[in-house]
Design a protein around this motif. Sequence first.
Motif, short mmCIF file in Angstrom:
data_model
loop_
_atom_site.label_atom_id
_atom_site.label_comp_id
_atom_site.label_asym_id
_atom_site.label_seq_id
_atom_site.Cartn_x
_atom_site.Cartn_y
_atom_site.Cartn_z
N ALA A 182 0.83 -1.21 0.00
CA ALA A 182 0.00 0.00 0.00
C ALA A 182 0.86 1.26 0.00
CB ALA A 182 -0.92 -0.01 1.23
N VAL A 183 1.91 1.26 0.81
CA VAL A 183 2.81 2.43 0.88
C VAL A 183 3.55 2.61 -0.43
CG1 VAL A 183 4.87 3.37 2.01
CG2 VAL A 183 3.06 2.32 3.40
N LEU A 184 4.00 1.50 -1.02
CA LEU A 184 4.70 1.54 -2.30
C LEU A 184 3.81 2.14 -3.38
CD1 LEU A 184 7.28 0.55 -3.92
CD2 LEU A 184 5.94 -1.48 -4.47
N ALA A 185 2.58 1.70 -3.44
CA ALA A 185 1.63 2.19 -4.45
C ALA A 185 1.32 3.68 -4.22
CB ALA A 185 0.34 1.38 -4.41
N LEU A 186 1.21 4.08 -2.96
CA LEU A 186 0.94 5.48 -2.63
C LEU A 186 2.09 6.38 -3.08
CD1 LEU A 186 -0.88 7.58 -1.27
CD2 LEU A 186 0.26 7.07 0.90
N ILE A 187 3.32 5.93 -2.84
CA ILE A 187 4.50 6.69 -3.28
C ILE A 187 4.51 6.83 -4.80
CG2 ILE A 187 7.03 6.63 -3.45
CD1 ILE A 187 7.04 5.24 -0.68
N ALA A 188 4.19 5.73 -5.49
CA ALA A 188 4.15 5.76 -6.95
C ALA A 188 3.12 6.76 -7.45
CB ALA A 188 3.84 4.36 -7.50
N ALA A 189 1.95 6.79 -6.81
CA ALA A 189 0.88 7.71 -7.21
C ALA A 189 1.30 9.16 -7.01
CB ALA A 189 -0.39 7.41 -6.42
N ILE A 190 1.89 9.45 -5.85
CA ILE A 190 2.35 10.82 -5.56
C ILE A 190 3.39 11.26 -6.59
CG2 ILE A 190 3.63 12.24 -3.91
CD1 ILE A 190 2.33 10.55 -1.67
N MET A 191 4.31 10.34 -6.92
CA MET A 191 5.37 10.67 -7.88
C MET A 191 4.80 11.02 -9.25
SD MET A 191 8.27 7.83 -6.92
CE MET A 191 9.48 8.40 -8.10
N ASN A 230 0.12 11.66 -27.19
CA ASN A 230 0.90 12.71 -26.53
C ASN A 230 1.45 12.21 -25.20
OD1 ASN A 230 0.85 15.10 -24.40
ND2 ASN A 230 1.20 16.01 -26.42
N THR A 231 2.72 12.52 -24.90
CA THR A 231 3.37 11.99 -23.69
C THR A 231 2.68 12.43 -22.40
OG1 THR A 231 4.97 13.81 -23.80
CG2 THR A 231 5.64 11.70 -24.75
N LYS A 232 2.12 13.63 -22.41
CA LYS A 232 1.39 14.10 -21.21
C LYS A 232 0.15 13.23 -20.97
CE LYS A 232 3.98 17.61 -20.04
NZ LYS A 232 4.74 17.58 -18.77
N MET A 233 -0.51 12.85 -22.05
CA MET A 233 -1.67 11.98 -21.94
C MET A 233 -1.27 10.61 -21.38
SD MET A 233 -4.93 11.60 -22.34
CE MET A 233 -5.44 12.95 -23.41
N LEU A 234 -0.14 10.08 -21.84
CA LEU A 234 0.36 8.80 -21.33
C LEU A 234 0.64 8.88 -19.83
CD1 LEU A 234 2.86 7.75 -24.15
CD2 LEU A 234 0.72 6.61 -23.58
N GLN A 235 1.23 9.99 -19.40
CA GLN A 235 1.53 10.18 -17.98
C GLN A 235 0.24 10.23 -17.16
OE1 GLN A 235 4.06 13.62 -17.57
NE2 GLN A 235 5.69 12.73 -18.81
N TRP A 236 -0.79 10.90 -17.69
CA TRP A 236 -2.06 11.00 -16.97
C TRP A 236 -2.76 9.64 -16.89
CZ3 TRP A 236 -3.89 14.25 -13.61
CH2 TRP A 236 -3.41 15.55 -13.60
N ILE A 237 -2.71 8.87 -17.97
CA ILE A 237 -3.31 7.52 -17.96
C ILE A 237 -2.63 6.67 -16.89
CG2 ILE A 237 -3.56 5.37 -19.26
CD1 ILE A 237 -3.79 7.12 -21.81
N LEU A 238 -1.30 6.72 -16.86
CA LEU A 238 -0.55 5.95 -15.87
C LEU A 238 -0.86 6.42 -14.46
CD1 LEU A 238 1.56 3.76 -15.36
CD2 LEU A 238 3.35 5.47 -15.71
N ALA A 239 -0.94 7.75 -14.28
CA ALA A 239 -1.23 8.31 -12.96
C ALA A 239 -2.60 7.86 -12.46
CB ALA A 239 -1.17 9.84 -13.03
N LEU A 240 -3.59 7.87 -13.34
CA LEU A 240 -4.95 7.46 -12.95
C LEU A 240 -5.02 5.97 -12.62
CD1 LEU A 240 -7.03 9.52 -15.54
CD2 LEU A 240 -6.83 9.94 -13.07
N LEU A 241 -4.31 5.15 -13.38
CA LEU A 241 -4.28 3.71 -13.11
C LEU A 241 -3.66 3.41 -11.75
CD1 LEU A 241 -3.20 2.27 -16.58
CD2 LEU A 241 -5.36 1.84 -15.41
N ILE A 242 -2.53 4.07 -11.47
CA ILE A 242 -1.85 3.85 -10.19
C ILE A 242 -2.69 4.37 -9.04
CG2 ILE A 242 0.19 4.45 -8.81
CD1 ILE A 242 1.80 4.48 -11.42
#
Length: 259
Positions: free
Chosen positions: A113-122, A234-246
């Motif tokens: 849970a902590v690992l996933a939270l750190i990933a999301a914040i990053m 677009n790379t920003k879109m890729l980052q947002w998709i990844l952010a939402l999944l995490i």
Amino acid sequence: MDITWILTIFVIGFLGSFISGMVGIGGSIINYPMLLFIPPALGFAAFSAQEVSAISAVQVFFASLMGMLVFRKGGLIHKQLVAYMGISIIIGSFLGSFVSNSLPSAVINMVYAVLALIAAIMMFLPKKGSDAQDVSKVKFNKPLAVILALIIGIVSGIVGAAGAFITVPVMLVVLKIPTRIAIASSLAITFISSIGSTTGKLMGGHMLLIPSIVLVSASLIASPIGAKLSKKINTKMLQWILALLITATVVKIWISILF
């Protein structure tokens, strides 16, 4: 054999593999909960956690392989980065899996849970790295990459999950790797780390032949499609998709712990 059951497994595998190829996270964080909950919700027999873990490992192996091959053709895989981080993650995962034997389940769940939270914040932190696609011009801090990969490997080994969902945020935020190169390289690292986990699951006796074949078939089709689409988005879109999944993963994990 029920064709609806086979189609359900195929759709789950297709979605996980498509996302894996697109954002470089292996696909298990998508497939695992869906394989666990969707079949029984539709009236089919439920898989055990061990069975889901085993067939997900096979899916990640083939999804990361196919996605990696697509990105390799585009010259986006940073071979030196993959070598440094890949070897370090494998060593760390062995250490982590050894340590996990002496830890209670509650501690393991909290680590995850902590690992996933750190990933999301990053993922929501500003990324100052360039968006270059020339691998030869991308430099990174080698000792830092090795240390971070070792930590990711250890924690991933403890929780028994692939570390791809935090590998990409670490590459983007800490190592300043361009988005497309980070995604492509993460798939290569995930493929390397999945070799050991897949072998272990095959030896463990929890592998189910038919679901594994269906998931692999879905991976062979969907992962290359996701990887090809990733090159165009677009790379920003890729980052947002990844952010939402995490973030969705973080919410699910913390709800299961707190409630």
